[in-house]
Design a protein around this motif. Structure first.
Motif, PDB file in Angstrom:
ATOM      1  N   ARG A   1     -42.124  41.811  28.668  1.00 43.49           N
ATOM      2  CA  ARG A   1     -40.891  41.038  28.744  1.00 43.49           C
ATOM      3  C   ARG A   1     -40.916  39.908  27.706  1.00 43.49           C
ATOM      4  O   ARG A   1     -39.917  39.624  27.044  1.00 43.49           O
ATOM      5  CB  ARG A   1     -40.731  40.455  30.150  1.00 43.49           C
ATOM      6  N   THR A   2     -42.081  39.283  27.562  1.00 45.00           N
ATOM      7  CA  THR A   2     -42.211  38.233  26.551  1.00 45.00           C
ATOM      8  C   THR A   2     -41.884  38.781  25.173  1.00 45.00           C
ATOM      9  O   THR A   2     -41.177  38.140  24.389  1.00 45.00           O
ATOM     10  CB  THR A   2     -43.641  37.670  26.536  1.00 45.00           C
TER      11      THR A   2
ATOM     12  N   ARG B   1     -39.974  41.198  24.416  1.00 43.36           N
ATOM     13  CA  ARG B   1     -38.530  41.352  24.286  1.00 43.36           C
ATOM     14  C   ARG B   1     -37.869  39.994  24.106  1.00 43.36           C
ATOM     15  O   ARG B   1     -36.929  39.849  23.330  1.00 43.36           O
ATOM     16  CB  ARG B   1     -37.957  42.058  25.522  1.00 43.36           C
ATOM     17  N   ALA B   2     -38.381  39.012  24.823  1.00 39.14           N
ATOM     18  CA  ALA B   2     -37.802  37.675  24.713  1.00 39.14           C
ATOM     19  C   ALA B   2     -38.000  37.096  23.324  1.00 39.14           C
ATOM     20  O   ALA B   2     -37.330  36.155  22.929  1.00 39.14           O
ATOM     21  CB  ALA B   2     -38.413  36.750  25.763  1.00 39.14           C
ATOM     22  N   LYS B   3     -38.962  37.633  22.575  1.00 40.49           N
ATOM     23  CA  LYS B   3     -39.190  37.159  21.215  1.00 40.49           C
ATOM     24  C   LYS B   3     -38.254  37.841  20.235  1.00 40.49           C
ATOM     25  O   LYS B   3     -38.276  37.550  19.046  1.00 40.49           O
ATOM     26  CB  LYS B   3     -40.634  37.447  20.789  1.00 40.49           C
ATOM     27  N   GLY B   4     -37.476  38.817  20.743  1.00 43.28           N
ATOM     28  CA  GLY B   4     -36.549  39.504  19.866  1.00 43.28           C
ATOM     29  C   GLY B   4     -37.150  40.710  19.188  1.00 43.28           C
ATOM     30  O   GLY B   4     -36.600  41.211  18.213  1.00 43.28           O
ATOM     31  N   MET B   5     -38.271  41.177  19.688  1.00 42.93           N
ATOM     32  CA  MET B   5     -38.860  42.374  19.093  1.00 42.93           C
ATOM     33  C   MET B   5     -37.975  43.570  19.424  1.00 42.93           C
ATOM     34  O   MET B   5     -37.488  43.697  20.555  1.00 42.93           O
ATOM     35  CB  MET B   5     -40.264  42.609  19.673  1.00 42.93           C
ATOM     36  N   PRO B   6     -37.762  44.454  18.477  1.00 37.53           N
ATOM     37  CA  PRO B   6     -36.927  45.618  18.768  1.00 37.53           C
ATOM     38  C   PRO B   6     -37.603  46.544  19.777  1.00 37.53           C
ATOM     39  O   PRO B   6     -38.838  46.564  19.895  1.00 37.53           O
ATOM     40  CB  PRO B   6     -36.771  46.297  17.417  1.00 37.53           C
ATOM     41  N   GLY B   7     -36.779  47.296  20.471  1.00 37.05           N
ATOM     42  CA  GLY B   7     -37.274  48.147  21.552  1.00 37.05           C
ATOM     43  C   GLY B   7     -38.448  49.018  21.162  1.00 37.05           C
ATOM     44  O   GLY B   7     -39.424  49.141  21.897  1.00 37.05           O
TER      45      GLY B   7
ATOM     46  N   THR C   1     -40.737  48.554  18.781  1.00 34.69           N
ATOM     47  CA  THR C   1     -41.956  47.748  18.637  1.00 34.69           C
ATOM     48  C   THR C   1     -42.515  47.376  20.006  1.00 34.69           C
ATOM     49  O   THR C   1     -43.713  47.458  20.253  1.00 34.69           O
ATOM     50  CB  THR C   1     -41.646  46.453  17.862  1.00 34.69           C
TER      51      THR C   1
ATOM     52  N   ARG D   1     -46.119  48.740  20.466  1.00 33.60           N
ATOM     53  CA  ARG D   1     -47.131  47.715  20.230  1.00 33.60           C
ATOM     54  C   ARG D   1     -47.615  47.101  21.535  1.00 33.60           C
ATOM     55  O   ARG D   1     -48.751  46.686  21.656  1.00 33.60           O
ATOM     56  CB  ARG D   1     -46.568  46.644  19.311  1.00 33.60           C
ATOM     57  N   TYR D   2     -46.730  47.006  22.518  1.00 34.22           N
ATOM     58  CA  TYR D   2     -47.114  46.323  23.745  1.00 34.22           C
ATOM     59  C   TYR D   2     -47.335  47.284  24.912  1.00 34.22           C
ATOM     60  O   TYR D   2     -48.419  47.367  25.455  1.00 34.22           O
ATOM     61  CB  TYR D   2     -46.079  45.248  24.082  1.00 34.22           C
TER      62      TYR D   2
END
Lengths: 330, 386, 365
Positions: free
Chosen positions: A225-226, A228-234, A236, A240-241
């Motif tokens: 969730r973090t 996504r909150a950083k604006g990473m595209p779906g 990534t 990556r996570y």
């Protein structure tokens, strides 16, 4: 890391020692004289006695065991000729050094397992990822139910069916066979394609379901969730996570599956008439061929243990917490 | 059975002989070291996490003894050892004159029913498959106690005591809210008429409005039934509202202990000062506005202390005074000598402080804020390499 | 300074939320987690959103970030950030804003950071993504940010993993990560709840300092009125998915207008109050926000929330004083713009009521 590897290697050696002792002593507890077999037809009592002497079968069992084990490390001299290290002795059944036979058969099994694993990991994990990324949709439901059906299949059922349809029925593929990769890569590939796929079908389903469930779990983690909150595209976020976090359980299951993977390879060899280690294992037991049994046993155990060490080392690569803890607690 | 009766006899005798002076519970030199294992081929002890490292305390009958501290200070472990749920590494626990530190299962039984525990999490400490009646009546059944009027009636009484409807006996925990579940936990603890309840963060998982309900309930239980409490919490304000005496723990040791009013209004240990000053209070502030510069003004001006960094690892605590690495008054002596827990000049009786250079006994604002640089000497967590 | 956010006269606040509704469909029915929330926030100011668990405050935070799963949550209403409409905006647009213009600090710094990547990489990631900087520049920026949030030896710690930091230090890392692109809005969801009290004080100080330095608007979500008292300019008190009171922090704390806010303030144990006095809890528990599916299997109508009147009615000690029969039960009280409370009591009724029952008798559910 080095410390870890040394520790694990020593542990593996201890396990191998236990396995070998167990097999060896179990063998001598069966009421069947191996010399009779080695002697063949027209056997006389003298010939049996000679064989007994040559093979050291008259010695006390622990002494024989010690001789066998030292032979693996230092090599041995037999009446039939020298046997360089690693020496598992001469086969009672065909009088060849056991290690030679093992070395002959190993590439078949290795090709089968590695190829099969590549197929089922690629298909299984891929399908799992798709299902997780589209959870709740029709795609997810189809993938999930197909994997459920496949997971109930058995090699010895599926194998002949596939053979019947694809080889004998339609002639789409050649009959499964083993050609060394170095000699004919294309032949190697087509010859093993059916066994790989059949093996893969059995294992794929598990990996699909596992990849799906751990990924869905991971996608709900706070750190995802973090991201996504950083604006990473779906994409990534997913790879990556979430995917990174799913690797640990997947590698764990893969490590536990290694044993059954070898087992599966043996059944597959039998189903498709391939001459690999699995065949050899079965034959050696039927022939009461002690050196061969010991050889196959130790060789395959050593391989599985080695793979397990690799898997454990993979943890450290995946998860820095494992890596750094191992470093400091040493 | 035989052991049972002797133990009861022991307790009885101790209770009678004790008189007024003997506390209900006396803990001396209590320690718990969790071993850290590593190595090959034989895993061996390479160190210890000193979760609790020499704690002395006494609890009198009917008294609430508050134990405050931040996470990792050992307050929960201390509570668990008192309830004999964790085996102490060293020290003695004397309950009503009887040394229960090493008491075996059978002889411990009568003591167990007198010392009960209430846990933090009202969600995981109740068996979800049991009805409230079974949960609350369970301890009676296990101990073979048949109260007059039957267990069923007693359970209903207990539910009423804790403010639940007696008609709820047949419901399951999931049908209750967090606060109600904590009431069930309290009812269960009361089932055996305990003399001492160890309550480990019983209200910290609850919302404020509900937390107040449960704190009030605990106060009623203590006053009406005369039950003594060891009340463990990290919230200083909650502890203040429920305890008569308070001990402040830091890294496995008590740094200050005394009567509530003495500790809260005349604290001496720098750590107690820091803790008290860090509590955010819902008080309207006047002056320039919020933010660090806006504090001050208004009626009561509290002192303001900002500690550096975090609590060090209990696996490798600082020498001497354990607070010295975060203390603004620390000098060489603090590293060399462990300060004893003693009564300082001018302090009330029973108010003990373990500090070489105690603070002035006031919580009013000082000349300047004590604000340390953010952690110049941060030590990484245990189990990390660099 | 005293002007409440979104007061009349300000044409368009920097952040404007109007009639925000968040609903989750579950097997049992629809949960109306946020039920018509409106507020505004100016640049550089801090709004404390206070509520207990289930009040919808964290759900609101995620809705502001557009982080709800679109498959399970329905978010309606209007969230305008500097003129950009966020509800229903395409994911690509939200991705460009998140971590860049709007950033978030989470409650638990241990789980909020990925254990598999170094803190430097995690901090640099949004910077590289949103500013187009190189990885090298990103790393330098990460070191700089670590230094600014007070992590000693930042150049060395930048390559460490989250588990090598203590709890307070991890929260500093999370804050560094949130501020790396100089966001104009920072949403902090219970940023100190998982921390010890001495560390909480450090982090609140840090947030205050950084807010001044970066000039971000801050939405501080917390259950702790004490945290709000020391940190926020304005407060929004939430109950059962709605805002029940709003105003400058000092006025709300000193002179609460809604019975719930008053009850909340009374139930907090304080270091300054008389410890012999029992606390004054609010009786009962918050209402369920679940609207069960109708028995015939059809979906619940989307219109109204689970509660027609005032959600606080069952716990309220003052509803009897409201004129007009059972307005509290039938009519939803409106939260006026600026300073005020969503309560049917008139100003005068409230004053007399609160004065007469200076300390309502502690009741039991």
């Amino acid at each position: 890391m080095l410390r870890f590897l040394v520790r694990r290697t020593l542990g593996a050696a201890a396990v191998l020692l236990l396995i070998s002792a167990f097999t060896f002593f179990l063998f001598f507890s069966i009421p069947q004289d191996p010399a009779l077999l080695a002697c063949g037809k027209n056997c006389t009592a003298d010939a049996v006695a000679l064989i007994h002497r040559n093979l050291g079968l008259d010695d006390p069992v622990p002494l024989q065991y010690a001789a066998f084990m030292t032979g693996i490390v230092t090599g041995r001299e037999f009446a039939a000729g020298p046997c360089p290290a690693p020496c598992f002795g001469y086969s009672f059944a065909n009088d060849r050094p056991v290690f030679e036979t093992l070395a002959d058969r190993f590439p078949t099994t290795a090709s089968l397992t590695v190829g099969g694993a590549v197929v089922f990991l690629a298909v299984g994990l891929g399908a799992g990822m798709i299902a997780a990324a589209r959870r709740g949709t029709a795609t997810d439901k189809v993938v999930s139910s197909v994997s459920l059906v496949l997971s109930s299949m058995q090699i010895y059922f599926l194998g002949p069916v596939v053979l019947g349809v694809l080889v004998y029925g339609t002639g789409l593929l050649p009959s499964p066979s083993y050609v060394p990769l170095t000699e004919d890569p294309a032949g190697w590939f087509t010859g093993l394609l059916i066994p790989w796929c059949v093996m893969a079908v059995i294992f794929t389903a598990n990996y699909t379901r596992m990849a799906r469930s751990t990924l869905i779990e991971q996608l709900q983690e706070d750190h995802v969730r973090t991201a996504r909150a950083k604006g990473m595209p779906g994409r990534t976020v997913f790879f990556r996570y979430a995917w990174r976090g799913s690797l640990i359980p997947i590698v764990t299951i893969f490590g536990m599956d290694l044993g059954s993977l070898f087992g599966g390879a043996m059944i597959t060899e039998f189903t498709f008439g391939l001459a690999g280690l699995g065949r050899l294992a079965v034959d050696s037991v039927i022939d009461i061929d002690l050196p061969m049994i010991m050889g196959v046993m130790l060789f395959s155990s050593a391989l599985i243990l080695l793979c397990n060490i690799v898997v454990d080392a993979a943890y450290a690569l995946i998860d820095p917490r494992v890596r750094l803890d191992a470093g400091s607690s040493a | 059975m035989e052991g049972d009766t002797t133990a009861r006899a022991d307790l009885g005798a101790a209770g009678r002989g004790a008189g007024r002076g003997e506390p209900l519970l006396r803990v001396e030199g209590l320690a718990k070291h969790f071993p850290v294992m590593a190595g090959f081929p034989v895993r061996r002890r390479v160190g210890a996490v000193r979760a609790v490292d020499g704690v002395d305390l006494t609890v009198h009958a009917g008294e609430v003894f508050g134990l405050v501290g931040e996470s990792g200070c050992g307050k929960s472990t201390t509570g668990r050892m008192i309830a004999r749920l964790t085996e102490p590494t060293a020290g003695t626990i004397t309950y009503r004159g009887l040394d229960i530190t090493r008491l075996g299962r059978r002889r411990l039984r009568p003591v167990r029913s007198e010392i009960q525990m209430v846990f933090q999490d009202p969600y995981s400490s109740l068996n979800p498959r049991q009805t409230v009646g079974t949960i609350v009546g369970g301890p009676m059944e296990v101990n073979g106690i048949d109260p007059p009027g039957g267990r069923g009636r007693r359970v209903r009484e207990l539910l009423e005591t804790v403010g639940l409807s007696p008609d709820h006996v047949n419901r399951f925990p999931h049908e209750f809210s967090g606060g109600q579940r904590q009431r069930i936990g309290i009812a269960r603890a009361l089932a055996l008429n305990p003399r001492l309840i160890v309550a480990d963060e019983p209200v910290s998982a609850l919302d404020v409005s509900v937390q107040a309900q449960v704190v009030n309930l605990l106060r009623e239980v203590q006053r009406d039934l005369g039950v003594a409490f060891v009340f463990i919490a990290h919230d200083l304000a909650v502890v203040r509202h429920f305890s008569q005496r308070v001990a402040v723990m830091y890294l496995g040791r008590i740094v200050e202990v005394g009567d509530r009013d003495s500790v809260y209004s005349r604290p001496r240990h720098p750590y107690t000062h820091a803790l008290l000053s860090a509590v955010p209070e819902p008080v309207a502030r006047d002056g320039a506005g919020p933010g660090p510069d806006g504090e001050g003004g208004g009626g009561s001006v509290r002192e303001r202390i900002r500690l550096a960094g975090d609590v060090p690892s209990p696996a490798d605590p600082p020498s001497g005074c354990r607070f010295r690495t975060r203390c603004w008054k620390a000098r060489e002596r603090c590293a060399a000598e462990t300060p004893p827990l003693v009564r300082l000049e001018g302090d009330a009786e029973g108010h003990l402080t373990a500090c070489h250079f105690p603070e002035e006994p006031t919580t009013a604002a000082r000349g300047g804020d004590v604000v340390l640089d953010p952690a110049p000497t941060t030590e990484p967590h245990p189990g990390t390499s660099p | 300074m005293n002007a409440p956010a979104g007061a009349a006269g300000t044409p368009e606040p920097f952040l404007s939320v109007r009639d925000l509704r968040v609903r989750f469909s579950t097997e049992d029915g629809t949960v109306h987690a946020v039920d018509g929330l409106s507020f505004g926030l100016e640049r550089g100011r801090t709004l404390g959103v206070v509520g207990e668990s289930g009040s919808g405050k964290s759900v609101t935070a995620l809705a502001l970030m557009g982080l709800h799963d679109r498959r399970t949550a329905s978010v309606t209403g209007e969230v305008l950030l500097d003129g950009h409409e966020l509800t229903g905006a395409p994911e690509k647009k939200l991705e460009r804003l998140r971590g860049n213009r709007v950033a978030m600090v989470f409650q638990d710094p241990l789980t909020a950071l990925s254990p598999y990547h170094t803190v430097g990489r995690q901090i640099a990631e949004p910077f590289v993504r949103h500013t187009g900087a190189s990885r090298r520049q990103g790393r330098l920026r990460a070191v700089e940010m670590l230094g600014r949030v007070g992590i000693p030896q930042p150049a060395r710690r930048v390559d460490d993993y989250p588990h090598q930091f203590s709890g307070g230090m991890r929260q500093r890392v999370v804050i560094a990560m949130a501020l790396v692109c100089n966001p104009s809005l920072l949403i902090a969801d219970e940023p100190t709840t998982a921390l010890d009290v001495t560390v909480q004080a450090q982090i609140l100080d840090l947030l205050g300092d950084l807010r001044q330095e970066f000039g971000s608007a801050v939405v501080l979500i917390t259950h702790d009125l004490g945290v709000v008292a020391g940190t926020a300019d304005d407060v929004l008190v939430m109950y059962a998915g709605r805002a029940v009171e709003r105003g400058p922090v000092r006025e709300v704390l000193r002179d609460p207008q809604h019975p719930y806010t008053r009850g909340l303030l009374d139930s907090v144990p304080r270091l300054s109050s008389d410890p012999e006095e029992p606390l004054v809890p609010i009786p009962g528990a918050p209402p369920s926000l679940l609207v069960p599916h109708p028995a015939d299997g059809s979906r619940a109508p989307d219109g109204g929330g689970p509660l027609r009147g005032c959600p606080f009615l069952p716990r309220c000690a003052f509803s009897g004083r409201v004129e007009g029969g059972d307005r509290c039960r039938t009519e939803r009280p409106v939260l006026p713009a600026g300073r005020g409370a969503a309560c049917h009591l008139t100003e005068r009724q409230r004053r007399t009521a609160f004065a007469e029952e200076a300390r309502p008798r502690p009741g039991r559910p």
